[in-house]
Scaffold this motif. Structure first.
Motif, mmCIF file in Angstrom:
data_model
loop_
_atom_site.group_PDB
_atom_site.id
_atom_site.type_symbol
_atom_site.label_atom_id
_atom_site.label_comp_id
_atom_site.label_asym_id
_atom_site.label_seq_id
_atom_site.Cartn_x
_atom_site.Cartn_y
_atom_site.Cartn_z
ATOM 1 N N LEU A 1 91.133 57.564 -111.621
ATOM 2 C CA LEU A 1 89.874 58.075 -111.489
ATOM 3 C C LEU A 1 89.163 57.698 -110.642
ATOM 4 C CD1 LEU A 1 89.044 58.195 -115.273
ATOM 5 C CD2 LEU A 1 89.627 60.210 -114.012
ATOM 6 N N PRO A 2 88.289 58.735 -109.955
ATOM 7 C CA PRO A 2 87.184 57.793 -108.943
ATOM 8 C C PRO A 2 86.392 57.280 -109.817
ATOM 9 C CG PRO A 2 87.405 60.239 -108.441
ATOM 10 C CD PRO A 2 88.254 59.912 -109.696
ATOM 11 N N GLU A 3 85.682 56.068 -109.277
ATOM 12 C CA GLU A 3 84.722 55.218 -110.219
ATOM 13 C C GLU A 3 83.385 55.384 -109.404
ATOM 14 O OE1 GLU A 3 86.731 51.692 -111.120
ATOM 15 O OE2 GLU A 3 87.682 52.361 -112.524
ATOM 16 N N PRO A 4 82.256 55.935 -109.898
ATOM 17 C CA PRO A 4 82.185 56.782 -111.174
ATOM 18 C C PRO A 4 82.593 58.071 -111.035
ATOM 19 C CG PRO A 4 79.988 56.730 -110.032
ATOM 20 C CD PRO A 4 81.095 55.692 -109.021
ATOM 21 N N THR A 5 83.133 58.644 -112.136
ATOM 22 C CA THR A 5 83.527 59.978 -112.317
ATOM 23 C C THR A 5 82.393 60.653 -113.389
ATOM 24 O OG1 THR A 5 85.799 59.883 -111.992
ATOM 25 C CG2 THR A 5 85.098 61.672 -113.740
ATOM 26 N N MET A 6 82.136 62.002 -113.275
ATOM 27 C CA MET A 6 81.087 62.560 -113.978
ATOM 28 C C MET A 6 82.230 63.334 -114.823
ATOM 29 S SD MET A 6 78.089 62.974 -115.090
ATOM 30 C CE MET A 6 77.086 62.388 -113.649
ATOM 31 N N LEU B 1 75.021 61.016 -120.993
ATOM 32 C CA LEU B 1 73.839 61.736 -120.353
ATOM 33 C C LEU B 1 73.232 62.749 -121.136
ATOM 34 C CD1 LEU B 1 74.775 61.865 -116.402
ATOM 35 C CD2 LEU B 1 73.862 59.997 -117.769
ATOM 36 N N GLY B 2 74.043 63.419 -121.918
ATOM 37 C CA GLY B 2 73.588 64.568 -122.739
ATOM 38 C C GLY B 2 74.933 64.963 -123.633
ATOM 39 N N SER B 3 74.389 65.881 -124.742
ATOM 40 C CA SER B 3 75.286 66.341 -125.556
ATOM 41 C C SER B 3 74.640 67.749 -126.281
ATOM 42 C CB SER B 3 76.007 65.334 -126.482
ATOM 43 O OG SER B 3 74.804 65.203 -127.323
ATOM 44 N N THR B 4 75.388 68.205 -127.035
ATOM 45 C CA THR B 4 74.901 69.451 -127.575
ATOM 46 C C THR B 4 73.848 69.187 -128.898
ATOM 47 O OG1 THR B 4 75.106 71.631 -128.682
ATOM 48 C CG2 THR B 4 76.737 69.829 -129.284
ATOM 49 N N ILE B 5 72.862 70.025 -128.832
ATOM 50 C CA ILE B 5 72.013 69.536 -130.004
ATOM 51 C C ILE B 5 72.092 70.426 -131.154
ATOM 52 C CG2 ILE B 5 70.046 68.512 -128.337
ATOM 53 C CD1 ILE B 5 68.383 71.314 -128.927
ATOM 54 N N ASP B 6 73.235 71.279 -131.185
ATOM 55 C CA ASP B 6 73.417 72.061 -132.350
ATOM 56 C C ASP B 6 75.076 72.432 -132.288
ATOM 57 O OD1 ASP B 6 73.296 74.483 -130.461
ATOM 58 O OD2 ASP B 6 71.142 74.327 -130.611
ATOM 59 N N ASP B 7 75.392 73.781 -131.745
ATOM 60 C CA ASP B 7 76.759 73.949 -132.031
ATOM 61 C C ASP B 7 77.622 73.269 -130.629
ATOM 62 O OD1 ASP B 7 76.174 75.466 -134.103
ATOM 63 O OD2 ASP B 7 76.412 77.484 -133.102
ATOM 64 N N ALA B 8 78.949 73.102 -130.787
ATOM 65 C CA ALA B 8 79.542 72.719 -129.737
ATOM 66 C C ALA B 8 79.960 74.052 -128.827
ATOM 67 C CB ALA B 8 80.884 71.872 -130.099
ATOM 68 N N VAL C 1 75.285 77.510 -117.899
ATOM 69 C CA VAL C 1 74.589 76.331 -117.923
ATOM 70 C C VAL C 1 75.249 75.294 -118.050
ATOM 71 C CG1 VAL C 1 73.317 75.203 -120.086
ATOM 72 C CG2 VAL C 1 72.945 77.765 -119.926
ATOM 73 N N LEU C 2 76.538 75.139 -118.490
ATOM 74 C CA LEU C 2 77.473 74.088 -118.259
ATOM 75 C C LEU C 2 77.807 73.674 -117.068
ATOM 76 C CD1 LEU C 2 80.529 75.064 -120.965
ATOM 77 C CD2 LEU C 2 78.437 73.252 -121.376
ATOM 78 N N THR C 3 78.019 74.516 -115.969
ATOM 79 C CA THR C 3 78.303 74.278 -114.896
ATOM 80 C C THR C 3 77.031 73.607 -114.073
ATOM 81 O OG1 THR C 3 78.068 76.474 -114.017
ATOM 82 C CG2 THR C 3 80.267 75.406 -114.622
ATOM 83 N N ARG C 4 75.861 74.450 -114.296
ATOM 84 C CA ARG C 4 74.706 74.107 -113.825
ATOM 85 C C ARG C 4 74.156 72.635 -113.863
ATOM 86 N NH1 ARG C 4 69.410 77.477 -115.083
ATOM 87 N NH2 ARG C 4 70.676 79.255 -115.218
ATOM 88 N N LYS C 5 74.378 72.320 -115.173
ATOM 89 C CA LYS C 5 73.931 70.955 -115.593
ATOM 90 C C LYS C 5 74.995 69.697 -115.257
ATOM 91 C CE LYS C 5 70.591 72.047 -119.430
ATOM 92 N NZ LYS C 5 69.770 71.512 -120.336
ATOM 93 N N ALA C 6 76.137 69.996 -115.169
ATOM 94 C CA ALA C 6 77.189 69.277 -114.627
ATOM 95 C C ALA C 6 76.869 68.793 -113.194
ATOM 96 C CB ALA C 6 78.583 69.604 -114.931
ATOM 97 N N VAL C 7 76.782 69.935 -112.618
ATOM 98 C CA VAL C 7 76.799 69.789 -110.997
ATOM 99 C C VAL C 7 75.170 68.680 -110.879
ATOM 100 C CG1 VAL C 7 76.194 70.845 -108.755
ATOM 101 C CG2 VAL C 7 78.040 71.701 -110.280
ATOM 102 N N LEU C 8 74.366 69.133 -111.518
ATOM 103 C CA LEU C 8 73.056 68.474 -111.375
ATOM 104 C C LEU C 8 73.251 67.185 -111.740
ATOM 105 C CD1 LEU C 8 69.861 68.844 -110.879
ATOM 106 C CD2 LEU C 8 69.687 69.264 -113.114
ATOM 107 N N ALA C 9 73.861 66.877 -112.910
ATOM 108 C CA ALA C 9 73.957 65.268 -113.040
ATOM 109 C C ALA C 9 74.903 64.673 -112.152
ATOM 110 C CB ALA C 9 74.723 65.376 -114.416
ATOM 111 N N CYS C 10 75.683 65.235 -111.519
ATOM 112 C CA CYS C 10 76.451 64.616 -110.278
ATOM 113 C C CYS C 10 75.357 64.269 -109.034
ATOM 114 C CB CYS C 10 77.551 65.447 -109.683
ATOM 115 S SG CYS C 10 79.050 65.452 -110.957
ATOM 116 N N GLU D 1 72.377 64.005 -109.100
ATOM 117 C CA GLU D 1 71.050 63.174 -109.174
ATOM 118 C C GLU D 1 71.488 61.759 -109.406
ATOM 119 O OE1 GLU D 1 68.732 64.411 -112.637
ATOM 120 O OE2 GLU D 1 67.740 66.053 -111.308
ATOM 121 N N ASN D 2 73.015 61.556 -109.894
ATOM 122 C CA ASN D 2 73.377 60.063 -110.163
ATOM 123 C C ASN D 2 74.568 59.823 -108.953
ATOM 124 O OD1 ASN D 2 72.933 59.249 -112.968
ATOM 125 N ND2 ASN D 2 73.247 61.244 -113.038
#
Ligand code: KG4
Ligand code: ZN
Length: 349
Positions: A130-135, A159-166, A258-267, A269-270
């Protein structure tokens, strides 16, 4: 693969699959699975007591099948790894008890590992270290998490998770509204191929400016699920047929966007250049395509294990155990509990 790399057996029983995998170093030797998913289908969700009983019945035969197929004798193992949490308490207990019994009988170290970290660790058997770090974006019927992973054997940050349903739960509930069978994800995926992704404008949870401040990397799918249910009800009330393919495609588009937008943004920004997607929902064809497109545009390497390794399995637990042995991590205490709400930051119990 060399004989001095650690040979580790991993047991997974956190939900409805009894998984037993054997890994040597970074090489997968076998991934044996017994699933009780059919026994839950008529209830529209996993019934914990039914799952625990099924694990109990499947455990010994699945261990025997794994060893037989891999040509491994139990006494050849260097360590035993098991999912100690999070998951269904009774289901976890079956796996933890089996792993303890094996470790004690064989006189080998026991690693009680975190289910989410194991979902991340499994990718080494397919794509190498795994690359270190990995998202990591983990999306299944039980979890939706965005994890920053500097070292999968010791340092996993949420960094985050669902606040209701998975995410998978939303797929399953929307499938039910549309009259599709459980688990609904694959059926929505298939129906969506004939539908319009922008036919209906469904809401994107936690993406407005205010939410992006307070819940930047969190997800919410319950509002979307309700919006779909209301839309279908209104359509039925009007006497017009429900356009199942359009609803499926537009709903799926909202989740995947939403999933891909936030995942790419997290990469970005970090400063992370690798994104791994795992969990049952990673099998979704639109999620794979959109993640590929957005990662390529942002210069991020996308790693998605094959579908059988994205859903719950024993190989992922064995893979994490083997990396722990290779890095000299301390084993768990033999008194380790099954911890249904094990925090994601605790990689090893
Ligand atoms: O990882 P998994 O097997 O079990 C856990 O929930 O931990 O994930 C199962 C979930 C279910 O909610 C199922 O509907 C969803 O993954 N799923 C999919 C697809 N295949 C499975 N969701 C969307 N598209 C798919 N192709
Ligand atoms: Zn899982």
């Amino acid at each position: 693969m060399s004989a001095d790399e650690p040979l580790v057996l991993g047991i997974e029983t956190s939900c409805d699959e009894t998984g037993v995998g054997i890994v040597r170093g970074e090489t997968l030797l076998v991934d044996a699975i017994a699933s009780s998913v059919d026994e839950h289908a008529r209830f529209g969700g996993v019934v914990p007591e039914v799952a625990s009983r099924a694990h109990l019945e499947a455990m010994v035969p699945t261990i025997e099948r794994a060893c037989g197929q891999a040509g491994v004798r139990l006494q050849d193992l260097d360590a035993v790894a098991v999912t100690s949490g999070p998951g269904l308490a009774g289901a976890l207990m079956v796996g933890v008890a089996a792993a303890k019994a094996l470790a004690v009988a064989l006189g080998r170290p026991l690693y009680g590992v975190n289910h989410l970290a194991a979902h991340v660790a499994v990718d080494v058997v397919e794509h190498g270290p795994l690359p270190e770090p990995t998202m990591a974006l983990l999306v299944s019927g039980g979890h939706s998490s965005l994890l920053l992973v500097p070292d999968v054997t010791s340092d996993v940050q949420s960094l985050g998770s669902t606040i209701d349903d998975a995410a998978g739960e939303a797929f399953d509930k929307v499938a039910r509204v549309l009259g599709l069978p459980f688990p609904g994800g694959p059926h929505i995926d298939r129906a969506a191929r004939e539908g319009g992704q922008v036919a209906i404008d469904f809401p994107r949870g936690l993406t407005n400016n205010r939410d992006m401040e307070r819940h930047r990397f969190d997800f919410s799918f319950s509002g979307l699920k309700t919006a779909v249910a209301r839309w279908v009800e209104a359509r039925e009330a009007s006497g017009e047929p429900v356009p199942v393919a359009d609803v499926a495609a537009s709903f799926q588009e909202a989740v995947v966007d939403v999933l891909t937008r936030k995942a790419v943004l997290a990469c970005m920004e970090n400063g992370v250049h690798a994104l791994q997607v795992g969990g049952g929902v990673a099998a979704n064809s639109r999620l794979r395509a959109m993640a590929q497109e957005r990662c390529a545009r942002a210069g991020i390497a996308l790693r998605v294990p094959r579908p059988g390794l994205c859903t719950d399995n024993g190989a992922m637990v064995a893979a994490l155990g083997a990396q722990m042995v290779a890095r000299g991590r301390e084993p768990s205490d033999l008194c380790l509990p099954a911890d249904s709400s094990m925090p994601v930051t605790l990689v090893r119990a």
